[in-house]
Design a protein around this motif. Sequence first.
Motif: not given
Length: 299
Positions: A13, A21, A30, A33, A77, A79, A81-82
């Motif tokens: 990210v 964010c 973010v 994680t 982070c 995908q 998790w994001f």
Amino acid sequence: GSGVVKTPKMNEVNTRSMEFCRRWGIADQVLDTPFPLDWPKDVVFVTSMSGYELGRVERPPRRVRASDHSPEYTQTCSQHWFDPILQRFAGSFPHVALRYRCRLESFKQTANGVTATIVDTTTGASEEVEAQYLAGCDGAGSIVRRGLGIALEGKGLLGHAVNMFFRAPKLLEACDKRPGTFFIPVDRNGVWANIRVIEPDSGLWRLMVNETDPTTRVETVNKEAYLRRGLGREDIAVEWVDVNVWRRQSVLAARYGTGRVFILGDAVHQVSPTGALGMNTGLGDAVDLGWKLAAVLQG
């Protein structure tokens, strides 16, 4: 799709996305994680994972929150998790409904609005949705872009790549390598792949091969041969998790929409994903269109 990401296509990210964010109040999520805060994000050039280290580009770990030009910093982070973070955030608004396993069949627009025909892929039921605007975030094969008759321009197909995900918890110890995030194998044919740690704690890795035969299918990928070449040895057993074959493209749509219908993300531009550009530019598109639509709707 189901809205569930099993193995990530993107892992970074970037600083600009982190600024978004921050504004939305989800930057802390973010940062929270499972990727370790103290793990170096170094890019390491090697002859193979168990061969020589040729050079290392040092990049600070995730605990570094700010950069010289921003209160935020690029964060690892992935995908899987994001995406749930973004889903929860989007779902927190009373006017947002997230619906999965649906397909856009067609749309038509008038001077006053857009009518879209949507099919529930589970039940087969069809329905019409009326809106003032339509934003097509529907990927490289965008139905919205095709429906508008907008052409893609640019270099086109760059090549066929393959991602292989595997678990090997003690890989760095076995290969006697200092921690890093990106390992770039360079052999007599030059750079041919990258080996990236997705989850240091559980030992989830991704081996991405830059160029494969155009006829390659998931079932025909010689995972073991690529792994031996990347690791430089044959005695390390791994647990294979996932394989996907994809096309690297360099294209840009002739325009970003027509009338009340817009296209965003991969639907409008496909940049070979080197540097986490796809997701981050797509997010930028959504923010850009979002404030402009808000400005129009608010007079």
